[in-house]
Design a protein around this motif. Sequence first.
Motif, PDB file in Angstrom:
ATOM      1  N   ASP A  95       0.835  -1.200   0.000  1.00 53.99           N
ATOM      2  CA  ASP A  95       0.000   0.000   0.000  1.00 53.99           C
ATOM      3  C   ASP A  95       0.871   1.253   0.000  1.00 53.99           C
ATOM      4  O   ASP A  95       0.576   2.238  -0.694  1.00 53.99           O
ATOM      5  CB  ASP A  95      -0.920   0.004   1.220  1.00 53.99           C
ATOM      6  N   ARG A  98       2.199   1.852  -3.381  1.00 55.33           N
ATOM      7  CA  ARG A  98       1.154   2.325  -4.301  1.00 55.33           C
ATOM      8  C   ARG A  98       0.939   3.828  -4.178  1.00 55.33           C
ATOM      9  O   ARG A  98       0.776   4.520  -5.192  1.00 55.33           O
ATOM     10  CB  ARG A  98      -0.147   1.585  -3.997  1.00 55.33           C
ATOM     11  N   TYR A  99       0.955   4.341  -2.957  1.00 52.95           N
ATOM     12  CA  TYR A  99       0.575   5.730  -2.732  1.00 52.95           C
ATOM     13  C   TYR A  99       1.709   6.658  -2.283  1.00 52.95           C
ATOM     14  O   TYR A  99       1.622   7.872  -2.486  1.00 52.95           O
ATOM     15  CB  TYR A  99      -0.543   5.808  -1.678  1.00 52.95           C
ATOM     16  N   GLU A 122       0.522   2.327 -15.444  1.00 48.91           N
ATOM     17  CA  GLU A 122       0.015   1.514 -14.334  1.00 48.91           C
ATOM     18  C   GLU A 122       0.188   2.162 -12.958  1.00 48.91           C
ATOM     19  O   GLU A 122      -0.774   2.216 -12.178  1.00 48.91           O
ATOM     20  CB  GLU A 122       0.681   0.135 -14.354  1.00 48.91           C
ATOM     21  N   LYS A 126      -2.888   3.130 -10.401  1.00 48.19           N
ATOM     22  CA  LYS A 126      -2.967   2.564  -9.051  1.00 48.19           C
ATOM     23  C   LYS A 126      -3.022   3.651  -7.988  1.00 48.19           C
ATOM     24  O   LYS A 126      -3.622   3.456  -6.926  1.00 48.19           O
ATOM     25  CB  LYS A 126      -1.765   1.652  -8.800  1.00 48.19           C
TER      26      LYS A 126
END
Length: 242
Positions: A95, A98-99, A122, A126
């Motif tokens: 996570d 991703r961020y 991608e 995301k």
Amino acid sequence: MSHQRSAVPQMKAINLTKTFTLHHQGGVVIEAVQRCSFDVAAGEAVVLTGPSGSGKSSVLRCLYGNYGPDTGQVLLQHRGTQIDLAAATPALVLDARRYSIGWVSQFLRVIPRVPTIDLVAEPAAKAGLTASQAGDKARLLLRRLNIPERLWSLAPATFSGGEQQRVNVARGLAGNQQVLLVDEPTASLDEVNSAVVVELLADAVAHGAAIVGIFHDASVRDAIATRLIDVTRSQVGAKDDA
């Protein structure tokens, strides 16, 4: 350049230690990282320095969660709170990637049959961009990095080393994560494309990104660094670019 540091670090390494045991060589223990501590704030580019074999790449991999340190913490500002990546669950590490934390290495992990444009888009998708926005971001980055449009629909497995590295840079920047880890992003590039990468990284810092990187090219390092950290010492470096 003059630089005023943000009060709150985006990432902080505290007393990182990492060893490797060579089981096929009689259990010899290699101390790759020894009590390494530093932090990086928004709008900074911290460059790791030290001789070959001093543990710079191992430090980066600890910061990204690829290596679990034997001791120490990797504190990251993530979704409005502080987490310790060194103690995080695999789901939380994913996570965070991703961020909050991006990665650019000198090697592209080629995904079979995935077009270059989709590979670059991608991370942006995301991170929350719409498919259209992610595609626009990918096209912008590929153009700036001089990847010919005729290649965008192709998987990059057959690209040259320099083209693959530029695709990797584009992919790493597409997600707009607040922390960006970069490992020799210009190693296979000519002078023109190296300059483009320097511009993109400088833009990211100007927009508040916190970068931790390794650059063996002194001219690239000096163009990007706001601070240098000697990983052979357990103290924060103190050199600002003039």
